[in-house]
Scaffold this motif. Structure first.
Motif, PDB file in Angstrom:
ATOM      1  N   CYS A 152      -0.772  -1.205   2.610  1.00 53.99           N
ATOM      2  CA  CYS A 152       0.627  -1.150   3.078  1.00 53.99           C
ATOM      3  C   CYS A 152       1.108  -2.481   3.623  1.00 53.99           C
ATOM      4  O   CYS A 152       2.192  -2.551   4.211  1.00 53.99           O
ATOM      5  N   CYS A 153       0.298  -3.538   3.447  1.00 50.33           N
ATOM      6  CA  CYS A 153       0.677  -4.876   3.928  1.00 50.33           C
ATOM      7  C   CYS A 153       0.984  -4.870   5.424  1.00 50.33           C
ATOM      8  O   CYS A 153       1.831  -5.625   5.898  1.00 50.33           O
ATOM      9  N   GLY A 154       0.313  -3.970   6.146  1.00 50.53           N
ATOM     10  CA  GLY A 154       0.501  -3.911   7.592  1.00 50.53           C
ATOM     11  C   GLY A 154       1.717  -3.123   8.033  1.00 50.53           C
ATOM     12  O   GLY A 154       1.978  -3.017   9.238  1.00 50.53           O
ATOM     13  N   TRP A 155       2.456  -2.547   7.091  1.00 49.18           N
ATOM     14  CA  TRP A 155       3.653  -1.776   7.447  1.00 49.18           C
ATOM     15  C   TRP A 155       3.242  -0.344   7.789  1.00 49.18           C
ATOM     16  O   TRP A 155       2.858   0.425   6.942  1.00 49.18           O
ATOM     17  N   GLU A 156       3.329   0.002   9.060  1.00 45.06           N
ATOM     18  CA  GLU A 156       2.854   1.302   9.530  1.00 45.06           C
ATOM     19  C   GLU A 156       3.670   2.460   8.987  1.00 45.06           C
ATOM     20  O   GLU A 156       3.195   3.590   8.926  1.00 45.06           O
ATOM     21  N   GLY A 157       4.904   2.194   8.547  1.00 42.32           N
ATOM     22  CA  GLY A 157       5.746   3.246   8.007  1.00 42.32           C
ATOM     23  C   GLY A 157       5.203   3.865   6.740  1.00 42.32           C
ATOM     24  O   GLY A 157       5.563   4.985   6.377  1.00 42.32           O
ATOM     25  N   ALA A 158       4.331   3.143   6.029  1.00 43.00           N
ATOM     26  CA  ALA A 158       3.783   3.649   4.770  1.00 43.00           C
ATOM     27  C   ALA A 158       2.354   4.175   4.913  1.00 43.00           C
ATOM     28  O   ALA A 158       1.784   4.680   3.946  1.00 43.00           O
ATOM     29  N   GLU A 159       1.784   4.084   6.113  1.00 42.97           N
ATOM     30  CA  GLU A 159       0.378   4.438   6.290  1.00 42.97           C
ATOM     31  C   GLU A 159       0.110   5.920   6.009  1.00 42.97           C
ATOM     32  O   GLU A 159      -0.861   6.265   5.332  1.00 42.97           O
ATOM     33  N   ILE A 160       0.986   6.799   6.497  1.00 39.07           N
ATOM     34  CA  ILE A 160       0.782   8.233   6.284  1.00 39.07           C
ATOM     35  C   ILE A 160       0.854   8.565   4.797  1.00 39.07           C
ATOM     36  O   ILE A 160       0.082   9.380   4.280  1.00 39.07           O
ATOM     37  N   THR A 161       1.773   7.901   4.083  1.00 35.24           N
ATOM     38  CA  THR A 161       1.903   8.132   2.647  1.00 35.24           C
ATOM     39  C   THR A 161       0.632   7.729   1.917  1.00 35.24           C
ATOM     40  O   THR A 161       0.151   8.435   1.028  1.00 35.24           O
ATOM     41  N   ALA A 162       0.071   6.572   2.286  1.00 37.82           N
ATOM     42  CA  ALA A 162      -1.161   6.103   1.646  1.00 37.82           C
ATOM     43  C   ALA A 162      -2.321   7.056   1.920  1.00 37.82           C
ATOM     44  O   ALA A 162      -3.116   7.359   1.028  1.00 37.82           O
ATOM     45  N   LYS A 163      -2.402   7.552   3.144  1.00 44.37           N
ATOM     46  CA  LYS A 163      -3.512   8.438   3.502  1.00 44.37           C
ATOM     47  C   LYS A 163      -3.394   9.821   2.860  1.00 44.37           C
ATOM     48  O   LYS A 163      -4.334  10.608   2.900  1.00 44.37           O
ATOM     49  N   SER A 164      -2.239  10.117   2.256  1.00 44.41           N
ATOM     50  CA  SER A 164      -2.073  11.417   1.602  1.00 44.41           C
ATOM     51  C   SER A 164      -2.615  11.420   0.180  1.00 44.41           C
ATOM     52  O   SER A 164      -2.736  12.477  -0.445  1.00 44.41           O
ATOM     53  N   ALA A 165      -2.960  10.237  -0.358  1.00 46.03           N
ATOM     54  CA  ALA A 165      -3.400  10.133  -1.753  1.00 46.03           C
ATOM     55  C   ALA A 165      -4.571  11.055  -2.099  1.00 46.03           C
ATOM     56  O   ALA A 165      -4.555  11.704  -3.153  1.00 46.03           O
ATOM     57  N   PRO A 166      -5.626  11.152  -1.255  1.00 43.44           N
ATOM     58  CA  PRO A 166      -6.749  12.036  -1.620  1.00 43.44           C
ATOM     59  C   PRO A 166      -6.367  13.516  -1.690  1.00 43.44           C
ATOM     60  O   PRO A 166      -7.103  14.315  -2.261  1.00 43.44           O
ATOM     61  N   TYR A 167      -5.233  13.864  -1.093  1.00 44.50           N
ATOM     62  CA  TYR A 167      -4.843  15.274  -1.045  1.00 44.50           C
ATOM     63  C   TYR A 167      -3.840  15.627  -2.151  1.00 44.50           C
ATOM     64  O   TYR A 167      -3.128  16.622  -2.058  1.00 44.50           O
ATOM     65  N   THR A 168      -3.837  14.787  -3.189  1.00 46.09           N
ATOM     66  CA  THR A 168      -3.064  15.095  -4.387  1.00 46.09           C
ATOM     67  C   THR A 168      -3.565  16.409  -4.988  1.00 46.09           C
ATOM     68  O   THR A 168      -4.765  16.646  -5.069  1.00 46.09           O
ATOM     69  N   SER A 169      -2.664  17.270  -5.407  1.00 44.55           N
ATOM     70  CA  SER A 169      -3.056  18.536  -6.037  1.00 44.55           C
ATOM     71  C   SER A 169      -3.775  18.247  -7.349  1.00 44.55           C
ATOM     72  O   SER A 169      -3.459  17.286  -8.050  1.00 44.55           O
ATOM     73  N   ILE A 170      -4.739  19.092  -7.694  1.00 38.62           N
ATOM     74  CA  ILE A 170      -5.443  18.890  -8.962  1.00 38.62           C
ATOM     75  C   ILE A 170      -4.493  19.082 -10.148  1.00 38.62           C
ATOM     76  O   ILE A 170      -4.787  18.634 -11.257  1.00 38.62           O
ATOM     77  N   ARG A 171      -3.358  19.731  -9.913  1.00 42.18           N
ATOM     78  CA  ARG A 171      -2.349  19.853 -10.976  1.00 42.18           C
ATOM     79  C   ARG A 171      -1.781  18.494 -11.363  1.00 42.18           C
ATOM     80  O   ARG A 171      -1.241  18.325 -12.466  1.00 42.18           O
ATOM     81  N   ASP A 172      -1.875  17.533 -10.447  1.00 41.99           N
ATOM     82  CA  ASP A 172      -1.295  16.208 -10.681  1.00 41.99           C
ATOM     83  C   ASP A 172      -2.320  15.185 -11.166  1.00 41.99           C
ATOM     84  O   ASP A 172      -2.037  13.986 -11.177  1.00 41.99           O
ATOM     85  N   ILE A 173      -3.511  15.656 -11.539  1.00 44.55           N
ATOM     86  CA  ILE A 173      -4.485  14.732 -12.128  1.00 44.55           C
ATOM     87  C   ILE A 173      -3.901  14.178 -13.420  1.00 44.55           C
ATOM     88  O   ILE A 173      -3.456  14.937 -14.280  1.00 44.55           O
ATOM     89  N   PRO A 174      -3.858  12.854 -13.592  1.00 44.75           N
ATOM     90  CA  PRO A 174      -3.299  12.282 -14.822  1.00 44.75           C
ATOM     91  C   PRO A 174      -4.021  12.804 -16.062  1.00 44.75           C
ATOM     92  O   PRO A 174      -5.218  13.103 -16.020  1.00 44.75           O
ATOM     93  N   LEU A 175      -3.276  12.920 -17.157  1.00 43.93           N
ATOM     94  CA  LEU A 175      -3.840  13.461 -18.392  1.00 43.93           C
ATOM     95  C   LEU A 175      -5.065  12.673 -18.843  1.00 43.93           C
ATOM     96  O   LEU A 175      -6.080  13.263 -19.249  1.00 43.93           O
ATOM     97  N   GLN A 176      -4.989  11.330 -18.785  1.00 44.37           N
ATOM     98  CA  GLN A 176      -6.110  10.507 -19.215  1.00 44.37           C
ATOM     99  C   GLN A 176      -7.364  10.809 -18.393  1.00 44.37           C
ATOM    100  O   GLN A 176      -8.477  10.894 -18.928  1.00 44.37           O
ATOM    101  N   THR A 177      -7.190  11.012 -17.080  1.00 47.22           N
ATOM    102  CA  THR A 177      -8.326  11.330 -16.209  1.00 47.22           C
ATOM    103  C   THR A 177      -8.883  12.714 -16.529  1.00 47.22           C
ATOM    104  O   THR A 177     -10.100  12.916 -16.549  1.00 47.22           O
ATOM    105  N   ARG A 178      -8.003  13.650 -16.787  1.00 45.00           N
ATOM    106  CA  ARG A 178      -8.455  15.006 -17.134  1.00 45.00           C
ATOM    107  C   ARG A 178      -9.258  15.006 -18.439  1.00 45.00           C
ATOM    108  O   ARG A 178     -10.271  15.695 -18.563  1.00 45.00           O
TER     109      ARG A 178
END
Length: 283
Positions: A152-178
């Motif tokens: 986040c380049c030190g911008w705390e406003g984006a930290e929560i968004t970045a930390k949510s990445a692991p909690y992506t739903s399995i429905r949103d797994i990219p097709l190539q990864t699936r």
């Protein structure tokens, strides 16, 4: 962004196509902006922000680096994610079968102008995002680095968004990864560590006979994931934990490599930058 092996490379035209797309995205009407292009790189200067994209190893490795002042943290973050998004989109369009991974360069190494900067793997970033948000440096004498600084380049406003990445739903797994996931788990494993054992780990052992005896020739791993999706809204963390529990760290890493390290697609952060097209959405 780098391919997983020298035999698995990007097409020679990929970087040129990405440069062309970036040229279209950035407006010429911004007074304090300069775009410089050369064969294996480009640089964009906007006031006190500078972002550089280089093809370090032709057709194999692309590096994105951004720097600015404390007052420009938001713009640094937005530009970094915007260019990363463009490159990933170009790869999926031009090289849909190419397997690649995203590593994150150490901010400390960049500040010290290290000739060979340390980088964190996708799995290291993933584990940090789901825990305390700190990464252990290469040297025990150095202090840990935070997800906020690295992504986040030190911008705390984006930290929560970045930390949510692991909690992506399995429905949103990219097709190539699936597809890669199915390719690795469908074949019978000598030690039984295939889709059947994953079904047991997920508590779906009752579904194995029906999936196995299905009249169509579809992927049993994909069918298993579809059943799991219908029963409960699980996330990537649960899938990675299950894969690691059955000893398939290689498949877990493949899943993590397919994710954006920046954010969960269902919790994207809106950031607008003047003179840059399509930065109102970051995916």
């Amino acid at each position: 962004i780098q391919t997983t092996s020298v035999a698995n490379i990007f097409s020679p035209s990929l970087f040129a196509r990405a440069q062309l797309h970036i040229r279209k995205v950035f407006s010429d009407d911004i007074e304090d902006q300069e775009l410089i292009f050369w064969t294996n790189g480009l640089k964009c200067c906007r006031g006190e922000v500078e972002i550089c994209v280089k093809q370090l190893i032709p057709n194999c490795t692309i590096e994105i680096a951004v720097r600015g002042t404390e007052e420009t943290r938001t713009e640094c973050y937005a530009l970094l994610q915007q260019l990363y998004t463009i490159l990933i989109a170009r790869i999926h369009i031009s090289n849909p079968g190419t397997v690649f991974t995203t590593n994150v360069l150490s901010m400390r190494s960049l500040l010290e102008h290290s000739k060979h900067p340390h980088s964190y793997t996708s799995m290291e970033i993933f584990e940090a995002e789901r825990t305390m948000g700190m990464l252990t440096p290469s040297s025990p004498d150095e202090d840990p680095e935070s997800i906020c600084d690295l992504l986040c380049c030190g911008w705390e406003g984006a930290e929560i968004t970045a930390k949510s990445a692991p909690y992506t739903s399995i429905r949103d797994i990219p097709l190539q990864t699936r597809v890669q996931l199915c390719r690795m788990l469908d074949p019978p494993d000598p030690f039984g560590r295939d889709w059947c054992l994953l079904a047991l780990q997920l508590g779906l052992q009752d579904e194995v006979p029906e999936i196995d005896m299905s009249p169509d020739f579809g992927s049993p791993t994909n069918k298993l994931l579809l059943v799991w999706e219908r029963r409960c809204n699980q996330n990537i963390v649960s899938l990675v934990d299950a894969l690691q529990s059955i000893g398939r760290d290689d498949v877990a890493e493949e899943v993590v490599n397919g994710l954006s390290p920046f954010n969960n697609p269902n919790s994207s952060l809106i950031v607008n930058i003047g003179g840059v097209v399509a930065t109102s959405y970051l995916v």
